[in-house]
Design an enzyme around this catalytic site. Structure first.
Site, short mmCIF file in Angstrom:
data_model
loop_
_atom_site.label_atom_id
_atom_site.label_comp_id
_atom_site.label_asym_id
_atom_site.label_seq_id
_atom_site.Cartn_x
_atom_site.Cartn_y
_atom_site.Cartn_z
N HIS A 30 0.57 -0.77 -0.26
CA HIS A 30 0.17 -0.26 -0.04
C HIS A 30 0.55 0.86 0.00
CE1 HIS A 30 -2.63 2.89 2.49
NE2 HIS A 30 -4.23 1.95 1.32
N CYS A 41 -4.50 2.25 -3.25
CA CYS A 41 -3.19 2.94 -3.03
C CYS A 41 -2.34 2.13 -3.36
CB CYS A 41 -3.80 3.52 -1.92
SG CYS A 41 -5.33 4.40 -1.13
N ASP A 57 2.68 -4.66 7.59
CA ASP A 57 1.84 -4.12 7.87
C ASP A 57 0.13 -5.22 7.95
OD1 ASP A 57 -0.55 -2.80 7.17
OD2 ASP A 57 0.37 -2.11 5.42
N GLN A 93 -4.86 -5.42 6.39
CA GLN A 93 -5.71 -6.35 5.55
C GLN A 93 -5.14 -8.33 6.48
OE1 GLN A 93 -8.14 -5.33 3.76
NE2 GLN A 93 -6.81 -3.56 3.75
N1 PLP Z 1 -1.74 -0.98 4.48
C1 PLP Z 1 -2.46 -1.39 4.05
C2 PLP Z 1 -2.19 -2.98 2.87
C3 PLP Z 1 -4.13 -0.91 3.63
O1 PLP Z 1 -4.49 -1.96 3.05
C4 PLP Z 1 -4.26 0.33 4.35
C5 PLP Z 1 -5.42 0.60 4.50
O2 PLP Z 1 -6.35 0.41 2.99
C6 PLP Z 1 -3.39 0.90 4.91
C7 PLP Z 1 -2.06 0.19 4.93
C8 PLP Z 1 -3.87 1.77 5.44
O3 PLP Z 1 -3.96 2.77 6.58
P1 PLP Z 1 -4.82 3.40 7.24
O4 PLP Z 1 -6.07 4.48 5.26
O5 PLP Z 1 -6.24 3.53 8.02
O6 PLP Z 1 -3.56 4.01 7.72
#
Ligand code: PLP
Length: 424
Positions: A140, A381, A217, A220
């Protein structure tokens, strides 16, 4: 519009068991009773943000209605009560991740802020020009851009692990990227664009062999599977509350306590100091040194309720149910004429990304929306991964614990409708 989409949303294949009563679970989510354009809402955008169950909504309302106050600094009853509830949530998250201590749980605004915190606090202190940070091709943007910002500032080198045509993380290629200059491996646990489950145990083992730390991270991952940070032997783990059926504005950085205490604060302000004079300020230990200012109090309490909610159902039941829905969706959507699934990794969780010949993803999303079906369209994203597959955008159905095979049928019917509309 398609009338089938308004039919009952629980199919025989969604067979409720004592461990997982889908009817009862759906009844916990008030929004699922909602109709959209005359059709029952079929919410398949859980990867972006999940809906909230009654216990989360109630916990937050109760806080505002009966004991709300600022935390950590009041001697009065409401402040004491708020502080207890806020810190109790920290404990719930610690147990949820099997952290060694509540002190390892830092409340942030979300995963994005948590990754930025590690980049700014740990990265600035520990990384120098030429040091390498390894990420993957399916990150992301929130796990790409903070490292690029650090690259601009410090001259670090970013290395990217490739993926194959099915979206599998290529462990052998990853192994080749690791070397004496690798200081951090920062990868997603589950890809938000493809659903790939990354073999994180192997990723961590190999990184540690080279003396590098690992940040996962988990955005998901945590809604779909049990995560045990001690068993994983990872160094940092981040996620956002709103994808775990909790509120927005709250997320978690978990870090090993020794690592967190060796990191300088990220932001300065109230509640993170031990003492302040004009000459010198000393900081509290983790987690408070990273929580400057008034935190998202009620959101943290809501996240605690969300953690309680999923924990009471249990991830054995959740993941068995979701895998059934994912498998059904993969088969059902594969049968839609002209539809190509992007991401067919060996191990996947809860996400089907796809394109349909001759129909732009945004048009698809708009047409299925008219049948009450909410899917995400766009680059999610994760533009580099879209580029890897040669597409500008995909449509993405991402499932949560309340989704059913009947809802997958509603999506497939709506896609057929879209195909007919575009003469495909
Ligand atoms: N990482 C992953 C894999 C995501 O799917 C997302 C959001 O879609 C994020 C990071 C970012 O999350 P947030 O916008 O809640 O900070």
């Amino acid at each position: 519009m398609n009338q089938k989409a308004s039919a009952v949303q629980i199919a025989p294949g969604d067979n409720s068991t004592a461990a997982f009563d889908i009817k009862r679970i759906r009844a916990d989510f008030p929004i699922l009773k909602q109709k959209v354009y005359g059709h029952p809402l079929v919410y398949l955008d859980n990867g972006a943000s999940a809906q909230k169950p009654r216990p989360v909504i109630d916990a937050m309302s109760e806080a505002y209605e009966t004991y709300y106050s600022n935390v950590h600094r009041g001697v009065h009853w409401t402040s004491q009560r708020s502080t207890e509830a806020f810190e109790a949530s920290r404990g719930k998250v610690a147990r949820f991740l099997n952290a060694a201590s509540d002190n390892e749980i830092v409340f942030t605004r979300g995963a994005t802020e948590a990754i930025n915190l590690v980049a700014a606090a740990w990265g600035r202190k520990n990384l120098n020009a030429g040091d390498e940070v390894v990420i993957s091709h399916m990150e992301h943007h929130s796990n790409i851009v903070p490292w690029q910002m650090l690259r601009a500032e410090k001259g670090i080198v970013l290395k990217v692990v490739p993926i194959d045509d099915d979206g599998n993380f290529l462990v052998d290629e990853y192994r080749k990227l690791l070397g004496p200059k690798t200081k951090l491996v920062a990868v997603t646990h589950v890809s938000n664009a493809l659903g790939t489950v990354v073999p994180v145990e192997e990723v961590i083992r190999l990184a540690h062999q080279k003396g590098a730390l690992v940040l996962l991270d988990g955005c998901q991952a945590v809604p779909h599977m049990a995560v045990d940070v001690q068993a994983l032997n990872v160094d940092f783990y981040v996620f956002s509350g709103h994808k775990l059926y909790g509120p927005t504005g709250i997320g978690i950085l978990w870090g090993r306590e020794d690592l967190l205490n060796a990191m300088p604060p990220y932001q300065g302000g109230g509640d993170m100091i031990s003492s302040v004079t004009f000459e010198k300020t000393t900081f509290k230990k983790a987690p408070h040194r990273f929580e400057a200012g008034t935190p998202a109090i009620v959101e943290a309490i809501g996240l605690g309720a969300a953690v309680d909610y999923v924990s009471a159902i249990g991830f054995d039941a959740i993941s068995a149910h979701e895998h059934g829905v994912l498998q059904y969706a993969t088969e059902k959507l594969s049968a839609v004429k002209g539809l190509r699934i992007i991401g067919r990794a060996r191990e996947k969780a809860a996400i089907v990304s796809f394109v349909v010949d001759g129909i732009h993803a945004h048009d698809l999303g708009t047409i299925v929306d008219r049948a009450g079906v909410a899917v995400r369209v766009g680059h999610h994203c994760a533009q580099p991964v879209m580029e890897r597959f040669g597409v500008a955008a995909t449509a993405r159905a991402s499932f949560g614990l309340y989704n059913t095979r009947a809802e997958v049928d509603a999506l497939a019917d709506a896609l057929d409708e879209a195909r007919r509309f575009f003469g495909r």
